[in-house]
Scaffold this active site. Structure first.
Site, PDB file in Angstrom:
ATOM      1  CG  HIS A  63      -1.938  -1.136   1.196  1.00 26.50           C
ATOM      2  ND1 HIS A  63      -2.687  -1.522   0.090  1.00 26.50           N
ATOM      3  CD2 HIS A  63      -2.250  -2.012   2.183  1.00 26.50           C
ATOM      4  CE1 HIS A  63      -3.409  -2.587   0.401  1.00 26.50           C
ATOM      5  NE2 HIS A  63      -3.161  -2.906   1.660  1.00 26.50           N
ATOM      6  CG  ASP A  89      -5.811  -5.665  -0.039  1.00 30.86           C
ATOM      7  OD1 ASP A  89      -6.043  -6.586   0.747  1.00 30.86           O
ATOM      8  OD2 ASP A  89      -5.524  -4.528   0.345  1.00 30.86           O
TER       9      ASP A  89
END
Length: 459
Positions: free
Chosen positions: A274, A325
């Site tokens: 991220h 994800d």
């Protein structure tokens, strides 16, 4: 193992040094590219319109696929965020069984392959029973991910997650987190058990480690965790939310990126997931460290994490990889599109990630293939002799690809198309997607439907 030598002829192929026309790719029984040759197709060869490297999906939580579309309501809180979403995820976890995890993971892996990914890097933190107690086999849940990979044929890099604390103050794990938790000794035994669970899988299978985040493990233990699998991939969430940055700064006296730069021996072995909350000096320094940015643009947008500074990162030579994800939407093309359009919206620009010699679509696909291979520990990432045959063929009969050549094909895939343009995918030479469909799609989807029905009942 691949059953026999395979031979593919591509009208256009994106090789390690650029586009070529009329290329034959020989795949050996070991799943690696044995030879490349120019010229017309030989009789009986499989012909494709365009052949490019198929990236690894660098970050996945497979079980969350079953939650897709279930978290878009606002409760009594005045606002919604990553943290309120997490509470819903924890409630969901109270219900899920090993059998359901296996069926969901197979669906996820199948959808990855059909989207153009050749490998799944599974950031796997669902280890135990709902009360936190171990299953009879400590690696029961890891074995379920492995069983799914046996069914789907995807390349698998399994990252059992180390998760010890409920926060930076090292509070005990809360009710929704007990299924994740291990002390250092049990985690080391889990890694050994996961290694045994992966042995029936093909030789391209990889086992790494994943400290969940600075808030969930003792930061002083990171070097010991990395040493459990020397040389293997090591992944960690980092600087995902504003609240996380504030918590780390309060507890450790530095922002999270500043802390890892000063305290960890970063290299291409590390994938930092991220990193949407960085200041410019952090972005530049971390890009130069050699660590790979594991980006999941669709999930980062869904959770309101923030925008990754891709322009500064790639300008400093930083490596990137793409993942799905939460798996609310599995699409290689859409991850590329979201990454690029987020830069456009922030900077009021266009094609900021393109270069003078590579278009946006080509650059991001090539970079994601190379970075993804590094994060997966796979000898793949390009079409070259000796590399694993992780290959993606696009359907040049698609109307939006009609008449296109070179980089423009990949721009159209990323910005005008999507998974419907995927014709064939090979994972280490295993030809799992043919004519746009996984070869076991019907059985995998039937099992997934049966698994998610009781999970969703009453939600």
């Amino acid at each position: 193992m691949v059953e026999d030598m395979q031979r593919i002829w591509a009208e256009q192929a994106l090789l390690a040094h650029g586009w070529h026309r009329g290329v034959t790719v020989d795949i050996g029984e070991d799943g690696r590219i044995a030879a490349l040759a120019d010229g017309p197709p030989a009789p009986g060869v499989r012909k494709v319109g365009v052949l490019v490297p198929a990236p690894a999906n660098c970050h996945s939580h497979a079980f969350q696929r079953a939650m897709a579309g279930l978290t878009e309501r606002r409760g009594a809180q005045p606002s919604d965020s990553f943290w309120t979403w997490r509470q819903l995820m924890y409630a969901f976890l109270d219900r899920i069984t090993p059998e359901q995890v296996q069926a969901i993971a197979a669906q996820v892996q199948m959808e990855m392959l059909e989207a153009g990914y050749a490998a799944n890097v599974e950031f796997h933190y669902l280890h135990h029973r709902p009360d936190g107690g171990s299953y009879d086999d400590l690696a029961e849940m890891s074995a379920r991910i492995a069983a799914a990979a046996q069914t789907t044929g995807i390349g698998l890099t399994l990252l059992p997650v180390a998760y010890q604390f409920g926060g930076l103050d090292q509070r005990p794990l809360g009710p929704g987190q007990r299924r994740f938790g291990n002390d250092p000794d049990r985690y080391a035994r889990l890694i050994d058990a996961a290694d045994r669970a992966l042995r029936p899988l093909p030789a391209d299978t990889v086992l790494g480690v994943a400290p969940h985040s600075l808030r969930a493990v003792d930061p002083r233990s990171l070097a010991n965790l990395a040493a459990l699998r020397p040389g293997a991939p090591i992944h960690m969430h980092l600087a995902e939310t504003l609240a996380e940055v504030e918590q780390v700064q309060a507890a450790l006296g530095q922002r999270p990126v500043e802390w890892v730069l000063q305290n960890l021996d970063l290299s291409a072995r590390w994938c930092l997931i991220h990193i949407t909350q960085m200041q410019p000096h952090e972005t530049r320094a971390l890009a130069r460290s050699g660590a790979v940015a594991g980006l999941c643009p669709l999930t980062e947008a869904s959770l309101g994490d923030g925008t990754f500074d891709g322009v500064t990162w790639v300008g400093e030579g930083g490596a990137i990889a793409l993942g799905s994800d939460s798996n609310i939407r599995i699409s290689l093309a859409e991850e590329i599109r979201q990454l690029d359009t987020s830069q456009r919206l922030r900077d009021h620009s266009r094609a900021a990630l393109a270069t003078a010699d590579r278009s946006t679509g080509r650059r991001l696909l090539e970079d994601a293939a190379k970075g993804g291979a590094a994060t997966a520990g796979r000898g793949a990432g390009q079409i070259a002799t000796g590399a694993l045959a992780d290959l993606l063929a696009l359907d040049m009969t698609h109307p939006d690809l009609e008449g296109l050549v070179g980089d423009t094909i990949l721009d159209s895939f990323a910005f005008a198309g999507g998974s419907d343009m995927v014709a064939d995918v090979w994972a280490a030479g295993r030809h799992m997607v043919q004519d746009g469909r996984h070869i076991r799609r019907d059985a995998i989807t039937a099992a997934y439907r049966a698994a998610v029905r009781p999970l969703r009942d009453g939600l």
